[in-house]
Design a protein around this motif. Structure first.
Motif, PDB file in Angstrom:
ATOM      1  N   GLU A 176       6.075   2.834 -13.392  1.00 23.61           N
ATOM      2  CA  GLU A 176       4.731   2.382 -13.049  1.00 23.61           C
ATOM      3  C   GLU A 176       4.224   1.345 -14.052  1.00 23.61           C
ATOM      4  O   GLU A 176       3.591   0.358 -13.664  1.00 23.61           O
ATOM      5  CB  GLU A 176       3.762   3.570 -12.963  1.00 23.61           C
ATOM      6  CG  GLU A 176       4.006   4.477 -11.766  1.00 23.61           C
ATOM      7  CD  GLU A 176       5.225   5.396 -11.906  1.00 23.61           C
ATOM      8  OE1 GLU A 176       5.756   5.575 -13.029  1.00 23.61           O
ATOM      9  OE2 GLU A 176       5.660   5.936 -10.873  1.00 23.61           O
ATOM     10  N   THR A 225       0.825  -1.202   0.000  1.00 23.80           N
ATOM     11  CA  THR A 225       0.000   0.000   0.000  1.00 23.80           C
ATOM     12  C   THR A 225       0.868   1.265   0.000  1.00 23.80           C
ATOM     13  O   THR A 225       0.365   2.344  -0.250  1.00 23.80           O
ATOM     14  CB  THR A 225      -0.943   0.028   1.225  1.00 23.80           C
ATOM     15  OG1 THR A 225      -0.157   0.009   2.422  1.00 23.80           O
ATOM     16  CG2 THR A 225      -1.900  -1.164   1.195  1.00 23.80           C
ATOM     17  N   LEU A 226       2.168   1.103   0.275  1.00 29.51           N
ATOM     18  CA  LEU A 226       3.080   2.248   0.205  1.00 29.51           C
ATOM     19  C   LEU A 226       3.279   2.646  -1.248  1.00 29.51           C
ATOM     20  O   LEU A 226       3.255   1.799  -2.146  1.00 29.51           O
ATOM     21  CB  LEU A 226       4.434   1.888   0.815  1.00 29.51           C
ATOM     22  CG  LEU A 226       4.461   1.629   2.322  1.00 29.51           C
ATOM     23  CD1 LEU A 226       5.830   1.136   2.745  1.00 29.51           C
ATOM     24  CD2 LEU A 226       4.083   2.881   3.094  1.00 29.51           C
ATOM     25  N   LYS A 227       3.485   3.930  -1.473  1.00 27.79           N
ATOM     26  CA  LYS A 227       3.718   4.407  -2.833  1.00 27.79           C
ATOM     27  C   LYS A 227       5.033   3.846  -3.359  1.00 27.79           C
ATOM     28  O   LYS A 227       6.027   3.778  -2.633  1.00 27.79           O
ATOM     29  CB  LYS A 227       3.760   5.931  -2.855  1.00 27.79           C
ATOM     30  CG  LYS A 227       2.406   6.579  -2.635  1.00 27.79           C
ATOM     31  CD  LYS A 227       2.501   8.061  -2.803  1.00 27.79           C
ATOM     32  CE  LYS A 227       2.237   8.340  -4.264  1.00 27.79           C
ATOM     33  NZ  LYS A 227       2.142   9.749  -4.587  1.00 27.79           N
ATOM     34  N   LEU A 228       5.031   3.472  -4.617  1.00 27.48           N
ATOM     35  CA  LEU A 228       6.225   2.937  -5.253  1.00 27.48           C
ATOM     36  C   LEU A 228       7.373   3.935  -5.208  1.00 27.48           C
ATOM     37  O   LEU A 228       8.518   3.559  -4.936  1.00 27.48           O
ATOM     38  CB  LEU A 228       5.926   2.541  -6.705  1.00 27.48           C
ATOM     39  CG  LEU A 228       7.083   1.958  -7.491  1.00 27.48           C
ATOM     40  CD1 LEU A 228       7.568   0.657  -6.860  1.00 27.48           C
ATOM     41  CD2 LEU A 228       6.673   1.723  -8.935  1.00 27.48           C
ATOM     42  N   SER A 229       7.069   5.192  -5.434  1.00 24.27           N
ATOM     43  CA  SER A 229       8.122   6.212  -5.406  1.00 24.27           C
ATOM     44  C   SER A 229       8.800   6.252  -4.037  1.00 24.27           C
ATOM     45  O   SER A 229      10.021   6.375  -3.941  1.00 24.27           O
ATOM     46  CB  SER A 229       7.550   7.586  -5.765  1.00 24.27           C
ATOM     47  OG  SER A 229       6.510   7.941  -4.874  1.00 24.27           O
ATOM     48  N   TYR A 230       8.020   6.111  -2.991  1.00 27.56           N
ATOM     49  CA  TYR A 230       8.570   6.099  -1.632  1.00 27.56           C
ATOM     50  C   TYR A 230       9.457   4.869  -1.422  1.00 27.56           C
ATOM     51  O   TYR A 230      10.569   4.982  -0.891  1.00 27.56           O
ATOM     52  CB  TYR A 230       7.427   6.121  -0.607  1.00 27.56           C
ATOM     53  CG  TYR A 230       7.902   5.981   0.819  1.00 27.56           C
ATOM     54  CD1 TYR A 230       8.437   7.068   1.511  1.00 27.56           C
ATOM     55  CD2 TYR A 230       7.824   4.756   1.477  1.00 27.56           C
ATOM     56  CE1 TYR A 230       8.883   6.940   2.810  1.00 27.56           C
ATOM     57  CE2 TYR A 230       8.268   4.619   2.782  1.00 27.56           C
ATOM     58  CZ  TYR A 230       8.789   5.714   3.446  1.00 27.56           C
ATOM     59  OH  TYR A 230       9.236   5.568   4.730  1.00 27.56           O
ATOM     60  N   TYR A 261      13.594  10.137  -6.653  1.00 23.30           N
ATOM     61  CA  TYR A 261      12.676   9.393  -7.513  1.00 23.30           C
ATOM     62  C   TYR A 261      12.501  10.053  -8.884  1.00 23.30           C
ATOM     63  O   TYR A 261      12.418   9.356  -9.903  1.00 23.30           O
ATOM     64  CB  TYR A 261      11.308   9.219  -6.845  1.00 23.30           C
ATOM     65  CG  TYR A 261      10.381   8.416  -7.710  1.00 23.30           C
ATOM     66  CD1 TYR A 261      10.512   7.038  -7.813  1.00 23.30           C
ATOM     67  CD2 TYR A 261       9.391   9.035  -8.465  1.00 23.30           C
ATOM     68  CE1 TYR A 261       9.682   6.292  -8.638  1.00 23.30           C
ATOM     69  CE2 TYR A 261       8.559   8.302  -9.290  1.00 23.30           C
ATOM     70  CZ  TYR A 261       8.701   6.930  -9.373  1.00 23.30           C
ATOM     71  OH  TYR A 261       7.886   6.192 -10.197  1.00 23.30           O
TER      72      TYR A 261
END
Length: 187
Positions: A121, A90-95, A105
């Motif tokens: 993405e 659920t964490l953003k991929l960028s993070y 990023y």
């Protein structure tokens, strides 16, 4: 010394690469997806042999820093999707990418798109769809469990992306048992 290797996507790849280094009688400290840590520097002759042997096995020795960085992103995404039990999807991929690679990023995203021709993405979606195909073919999980396991917010969202990528709904794909899975290194 660390060497970066392209197309390492699974545990069997690690085993094959480890065998290449054993065959060369080169001591390794650690072999993991996309990277091998060595006890000593390689000579130019050893590097040449390594490049040839890896090529014969379907791998590529990476020398360019930018290519190494892109390969690290791909490896991280594969680890995220295939090791999903240990990572919060659920964490953003960028993070996640910034945390794991300690690189801005925006820079890595631009570099990835320029080299691979698709966004990070889009690559993530391709990996998720391939993993979903695998789960569907094993027929051990419900569509709801697959969606949850791959970090989708709903079955509908998974189904929409699946159909867009494959041309089939997940249930139709499961029924026809069409084996159109792709090797991870060809995504």
């Amino acid at each position: 010394m660390k060497v970066s290797i392209k197309n390492m996507v699974c545990c069997r790849c690690i085993a094959v690469v480890r065998q290449v280094f054993e065959k060369m009688d080169v001591a390794t400290v650690r072999v993991q997806l996309g990277e091998v840590e060595l006890e000593e520097e390689l000579s130019s002759v050893q590097t040449s042999y390594l490049r040839n042997w890896l090529s014969e096995k379907g791998f590529e020795l990476l020398d360019d820093r930018k290519m190494v960085l892109v390969e690290r992103v791909k490896t991280l995404i594969i680890e995220i999707i295939h090791g999903a039990d240990s990572i919060d999807l659920t964490l953003k991929l960028s993070y996640l990418i910034q945390q794991k690679l300690s690189i801005d990023y925006n820079y890595i995203s631009s570099l990835f798109s320029n080299i691979e021709g698709i966004t990070i993405e889009q690559y993530l979606i391709l990996q998720r769809i391939e993993r979903a195909k695998e789960f569907l073919e094993y027929d051990e999980l419900t569509l709801s469990e697959i969606a949850h396991k791959l970090g989708y917010s709903s079955v509908q969202y998974l189904s929409t992306q699946f159909k867009k990528a494959t041309g089939f709904s997940p249930s139709h794909y499961k029924k026809i048992k069409e084996n159109s899975r792709k090797p991870l290194d060809q995504l």
